[in-house]
Design a protein around this motif. Structure first.
Motif, short mmCIF file in Angstrom:
data_model
loop_
_atom_site.label_atom_id
_atom_site.label_comp_id
_atom_site.label_asym_id
_atom_site.label_seq_id
_atom_site.Cartn_x
_atom_site.Cartn_y
_atom_site.Cartn_z
N TYR A 191 -11.50 -0.86 2.72
CA TYR A 191 -12.21 -0.14 1.65
C TYR A 191 -12.68 -1.14 0.59
O TYR A 191 -13.84 -1.13 0.18
N ASP A 192 -11.75 -1.99 0.16
CA ASP A 192 -12.10 -2.94 -0.90
C ASP A 192 -13.17 -3.93 -0.46
O ASP A 192 -14.04 -4.30 -1.25
N PRO A 247 -17.17 4.18 0.48
CA PRO A 247 -18.35 4.27 -0.38
C PRO A 247 -19.65 4.36 0.42
O PRO A 247 -19.74 3.74 1.48
N GLN A 301 -16.40 -1.96 -0.59
CA GLN A 301 -16.75 -1.74 -2.01
C GLN A 301 -17.34 -3.03 -2.62
O GLN A 301 -18.36 -3.01 -3.28
N TYR A 348 -6.48 0.24 5.59
CA TYR A 348 -7.57 1.06 5.03
C TYR A 348 -7.98 0.55 3.65
O TYR A 348 -9.16 0.36 3.36
N ARG A 349 -6.99 0.30 2.82
CA ARG A 349 -7.31 -0.16 1.46
C ARG A 349 -8.02 -1.50 1.48
O ARG A 349 -8.92 -1.77 0.69
#
Lengths: 133, 589
Positions: free
Chosen positions: B225-226, B73, B229, B221-222
């Motif tokens: 990412y979270d 993001p 975010q 990665y997730r």
């Protein structure tokens, strides 16, 4: 309880595309090519956005036209795709007047929403969400 | 189509003269300089010969995105670099919208446009397919109309960017901008004029690919990412920029006494004007929608809806107009507007013709003062009686800057530095390094920023923020300069990753390293980022010096020493001293 994805308040959509990114992220990709949801402007951003997503129809037209029974009607509405049976004819995409059946150019098969709600988890403005069927 | 993270290294070279394209692997640049500003300055060094006329075919246009674009993001900016026709030196402008997502997912880390076309063109970049299209029928059209036509004429709805110029680009107004997605801009330093000089009306870039997260990295990665975010969503920036948007700080800035009003006649508008031009008032009366750049949950872009009776007989029109902090400063406070509606009309007019609104506001503010002082007359202005707050006259002036009916307007179209060199009034010609000033009159730091920043943009080192932090504190000029240099160096990393500066609090160096590692770009550390940030900054400064930039020759308009800041009156000797220290530091390191 069976869930489906719903556009809760399209006026809260800011067009950030996080839902589209979230959908393709499920399969380890950054982009939109596996996304079963799409946001576009309603003919110029000033008119706001349109969120195109499977409405989980009770009598889904996409399933009705599938010649190989690859699309099975889900209990409570919507469809489940059996990729093995799908021959990629594209009739389902034509039958969906919402335009909510997207196309996977790599597999030459439809992309159908699984109602998992990943997209809604990333919609921080609550424009979309999972609801009970 | 699937591509790897490393395929950011693909650079599309478009030759407008030969109508030819090439794709080159520039792993060398992306490995060393990340992307965005870092890669763009290196490409500019390669492609821009020394001493060229910025409006000649030899001037390249470079667009660059970064390794985090489409993957995390708020990595949602595109950096454009070129030689600026306004300053005759480094041109760098950043834009959001859908631009960076579209470039990355079309399969490129950067696009280099060289040469000049014999006929007016627009380019379509649809993944690997690049087409040169005849733009004869949209020449001389405004930016909104061009967008509307290309939206319908071309494919890729929803996953593309349409970067175009308005009339001002074709007329080579030196501060013509390029517009993307109707409401976002490569605003500053004249990209629109460079496009105009190349006979390039627009680019339509469509995404058709996705980036594969390396198989062993997906979980990590997730997780990262979270985390990013969550930090973005929970940050103060989220609330601040989503609620009132950038306009939210106007009222406070005016109250602080750091807001240039009427060409810096004072640093604060009367209370009733400040209330009228406040973010709160714009939101309450006109806000119709908030939108966002691709992959950014903030939604800082504020759109106003203005309903106006424009002809007798109930002919109404409703116009959607983007508003932000800087436009309200430039054509609101700076021009002495008394009504928010008038400010919106001006924003719309300037957007329609496609000029940088900050430069336009400052140019007109100078012209108004010069006219008031008798330096210029109605013979110059083609009959216009320029008065503070007179929106209808200003609207006519905007038209005249583009159409240039007299020599005076030809000069205005070259910026306030140039116009004041012809007519006088340099003491109150508010440009720094040739670029028209932002709103801030907050103290010495904002002016060191304006003078020494590589783009002469308030976003180079955010001197205005430092000024506010220093209120009531003891500090030395050297400390201020060092702090601004460190900030500008770090911002090179952000703009090379093309992370929006509004998310700068989210992307700390540790988090950047983590985000990079989670997509398989492992060889980064906070220390290395610091070194590379400095290197990119120096590369930009070296380009500037190469093109004749001289710290000792910087013109400082006297006006800024005549009006008190929140820190009191500034002294020229202090500012000169700061510039000297700046020069010593950057040449030493």
């Amino acid at each position: 309880m069976v869930k489906k994805l719903a556009v809760l308040d399209v006026n809260k959509c800011i067009g950030c595309m996080e839902c589209m990114f979230a959908c393709t992220r499920r399969v380890g990709r950054a982009g939109f090519d596996k996304s079963a949801i799409r946001v576009r402007s309603a003919g110029g951003i000033e008119r706001g956005f349109v969120v195109v997503v499977c409405r989980a129809c009770e009598y889904p037209p996409c399933a009705k036209v599938c010649p190989t029974d690859a699309l099975r009607v889900r209990k409570g509405g919507g469809v489940i795709l059996n990729k093995d049976k799908c021959i990629g004819c594209g009739f389902c995409a034509q039958a969906c007047i919402m335009g909510a059946i997207f196309w996977d150019d790599e597999l030459d098969k439809p992309i159908v929403c699984k109602y998992c709600g990943d997209c809604a988890d990333y919609c921080v403005h609550n424009a979309i969400g999972l609801v009970d069927v | 189509m699937l591509m790897k993270v490393e395929e950011l290294n693909r650079v599309l070279y478009v030759d407008l003269t030969k109508k030819d394209i090439k794709v080159k692997d520039r792993t060398d640049l992306f490995d060393a300089y990340l992307g965005g500003s870092g890669v763009a300055i290196k490409l500019l060094e390669e492609e821009c010969p020394t001493g060229i006329d910025p409006l000649s075919a030899a001037n390249p246009i470079i667009f660059a995105v970064g390794p985090l674009t489409a993957l995390y993001p708020t990595a949602s900016k595109t950096v454009a670099m070129f030689k600026s026709p306004l300053t005759g030196n480094l041109g760098e402008s950043h834009c959001g919208g859908r631009s960076s997502m579209a470039i990355r997912l079309a399969g490129y880390g950067a696009i280099v446009i060289t040469g000049s076309s014999d006929i007016l063109l627009y380019l379509t970049i649809d993944g690997d397919k690049v087409k040169f299209r005849d733009a004869s029928s949209i020449g001389g059209m405004d930016a909104q109309t061009v967008g509307r036509i290309l939206r319908e004429a071309e494919t890729g709805s929803g996953v593309r960017t349409i970067i175009r110029t308005g009339r001002a680009g074709g007329k080579l107004v030196r501060y013509a901008c390029a517009v993307s997605e109707t409401y976002r801009h490569f605003g500053r330093l004249g990209l629109g004029a460079v496009m105009g000089s190349k006979n390039l009306k627009a680019l339509v870039i469509s995404a058709d690919k996705s980036v594969e997260i390396p198989k062993g990295k997906r979980k990590e990665y997730r997780k990262v990412y979270d985390e990013i975010q969550d930090v973005v969503v929970e940050s103060d920036a989220m609330k601040k920029y989503h609620d009132l948007g950038t306009a939210g700080k106007l009222y406070e800035m005016n109250k602080l006494g750091g807001m240039a009003y009427k060409n810096l006649e004072s640093a604060s508008a009367p209370e009733e004007i400040a209330r009228e031009l406040s973010g709160e008032n714009f939101a309450n009366k006109f806000l119709s929608r908030r939108i966002s750049c691709s992959h950014c949950p903030v939604g800082c872009v504020h759109l106003a809806s203005l309903r106006e009776l424009y002809a007798p007989g109930y002919y109404f029109k409703t116009t959607t107009i983007p508003y932000d902090n800087e436009p309200i400063y430039a054509v609101g406070f700076m021009l002495g507007m008394e009504h928010a509606e008038d400010c919106l009309r001006m924003i719309d007019a300037v957007d329609t013709v496609g000029m940088d609104i900050m430069s336009t506001g400052v140019v007109l503010a100078w012209a108004t003062e010069a006219y008031g002082k008798g330096l210029i007359t109605k013979a110059h202005t083609d009959g216009l009686d320029l008065q503070w707050g007179d929106v209808s006259t200003y609207l006519e002036a905007v038209e005249k800057i583009v159409e240039m009916p007299t020599e005076f307007y030809q000069n205005l179209a070259m910026g306030v530095e140039h116009a004041s060199s012809v007519y006088g009034g340099q003491d109150y010609a508010l440009a720094f390094g040739g670029n028209e000033m932002p709103e801030y009159h907050t103290g010495i730091a904002c002016y060191i920023n304006n003078l020494t920043g590589a783009r002469h943009s308030h976003l180079d080192s955010a001197g205005y923020t430092l000024d506010q932090k220093l209120i009531g504190k003891e500090f030395s000029i050297e400390e201020v300069v060092k702090s601004l240099i460190a900030e500008e160096e770090w911002r090179q990393i952000l703009s090379s990753l093309v992370v929006c500066f509004f998310a700068r609090g989210v992307y700390t160096s540790e988090r950047v390293v983590k985000a990079m590692a989670a997509i398989g770009l492992e060889n980064w550390s906070p220390e290395k980022l610091e070194v590379v940030g400095r290197e990119i900054h120096r590369a930009k400064m070296n380009f500037k010096f190469r093109e004749g930039f001289d710290l000792a020759k910087l013109r400082i308009p006297k006006r800024i020493f005549e009006v008190p800041t929140p820190h009191g009156l500034l002294k020229e000797e202090d500012l000169r001293k700061a510039i000297e220290i700046y020069g010593e530091i950057i040449s030493a390191q």
